[in-house]
Design an enzyme around this catalytic site. Structure first.
Site, PDB file in Angstrom:
ATOM      1  N   TYR A  65      64.317  34.856  20.790  1.00 41.87           N
ATOM      2  CA  TYR A  65      63.442  34.715  21.957  1.00 41.87           C
ATOM      3  C   TYR A  65      63.562  35.956  22.836  1.00 41.87           C
ATOM      4  O   TYR A  65      62.559  36.568  23.218  1.00 41.87           O
ATOM      5  CB  TYR A  65      63.808  33.456  22.751  1.00 41.87           C
ATOM      6  CG  TYR A  65      62.930  33.237  23.962  1.00 41.87           C
ATOM      7  CD1 TYR A  65      61.698  32.589  23.837  1.00 41.87           C
ATOM      8  CD2 TYR A  65      63.311  33.685  25.232  1.00 41.87           C
ATOM      9  CE1 TYR A  65      60.884  32.395  24.942  1.00 41.87           C
ATOM     10  CE2 TYR A  65      62.502  33.493  26.336  1.00 41.87           C
ATOM     11  CZ  TYR A  65      61.297  32.846  26.189  1.00 41.87           C
ATOM     12  OH  TYR A  65      60.478  32.666  27.283  1.00 41.87           O
ATOM     13  N   LYS A 116      60.694  38.867  23.606  1.00 43.96           N
ATOM     14  CA  LYS A 116      60.296  39.209  24.968  1.00 43.96           C
ATOM     15  C   LYS A 116      60.601  40.671  25.284  1.00 43.96           C
ATOM     16  O   LYS A 116      59.882  41.306  26.070  1.00 43.96           O
ATOM     17  CB  LYS A 116      60.989  38.280  25.960  1.00 43.96           C
ATOM     18  CG  LYS A 116      60.495  36.832  25.891  1.00 43.96           C
ATOM     19  CD  LYS A 116      59.005  36.732  26.166  1.00 43.96           C
ATOM     20  CE  LYS A 116      58.521  35.302  26.275  1.00 43.96           C
ATOM     21  NZ  LYS A 116      57.065  35.204  26.546  1.00 43.96           N
TER      22      LYS A 116
END
Length: 258
Positions: free
Chosen positions: A155, A159
């Site tokens: 994740y 990002k």
């Protein structure tokens, strides 16, 4: 080049709840027509009714699962359209998280995470640029995360890609009339953690952001042409520490973002 500005029109992914819905709400309040994108058509129609009646703006809905390449292509075509109803603002917001460690997740789940957090905003940004550059104007907002500054699994890695991509794109296209801003929130009161089925009890109260404040600050930074928007002083301090502290300390959970 078009001399009469089009009706400002924002296409927002993940528009039925949380950050996406609040971007839609605040952009509608400023007179933007909307193109709402999400998987759940029933919820999309509910939001469309809300925004039409509440703000008197035109609202179009596109039910699409952006992990599905055929659905994603439909949204790409809409973004690339250069008619009088062209999209002038793109908000790449759709996303989700995985609660388990990388080695415990099915690799197909990890692939879907990558498809939604990286592939979709990359392709949608490319599609939007095809017509924005033609007219010499446009705005793209990519929702990244404070997690992009930390070693926090796939994740955080996804990002971080969005963060780096947005910085580069703003440098490359701002002189041609296109602003690209990465909005990097921390913990926000939305459905995000509930959908992951993870507890929020251990998160200090001072780290939580109100979604209205987050979007208001992000739009302010967009208007200023900034490449990155980190909401509130406390999160700017957290990001500074994340950059300066040894990675092992950050990875241990001292600084955990959205």
């Amino acid at each position: 080049m078009q001399t009469t500005p089009p009706t400002p029109r924002a296409l927002i992914t993940g528009a039925t709840a949380g950050i996406g819905a609040e971007f839609a709400r605040q952009l509608a309040a400023s007179g933007h027509a909307l193109v709402l994108v999400a998987r759940d058509e029933a919820r999309l129609q509910e939001r469309a009714t809300e925004f039409r009646s509440g703000y008197g703006v035109e609202v179009e809905v596109l039910a699409a699962d952006l992990v599905n390449r055929a659905d994603l292509a439909v949204v790409e075509v809409r973004l690339a359209a250069s008619g009088t109803d062209r999209v002038t603002v793109l908000v790449n917001n759709a996303g989700f998280g995985l609660p388990k460690p990388f080695d415990e997740n099915a690799v197909d789940d990890e692939q879907q995470l990558l498809d939604l957090l990286v592939t979709a905003p990359m392709r949608l940004t490319h599609a939007a640029l095809t017509q924005m550059l033609e007219f010499g104007s446009g705005t793209i907002v990519n929702i990244t995360s404070v997690a992009g500054y930390t070693p926090r699994g796939t994740y955080g890695a996804a990002k971080a890609w969005v963060l780096s991509f947005s910085r580069w794109a703003n440098l490359s296209y701002r002189r041609r009339g296109i602003t690209v801003t990465a909005a990097a929130p921390g913990f926000v009161h939305t459905e995000f953690h509930d959908r992951m089925n993870v507890s929020k009890d251990g998160i200090p109260a001072f780290l939580w952001l109100d979604v209205r404040t987050l979007v208001r600050l992000a739009l302010r930074d967009v208007a200023r042409g900034r490449a990155v928007s980190i909401p509130t002083l406390r999160y700017r301090v957290i990001v500074a520490l994340a950059v300066l502290l040894p990675a092992r300390i950050v990875a241990a959970g001292a600084l955990r973002g959205r």
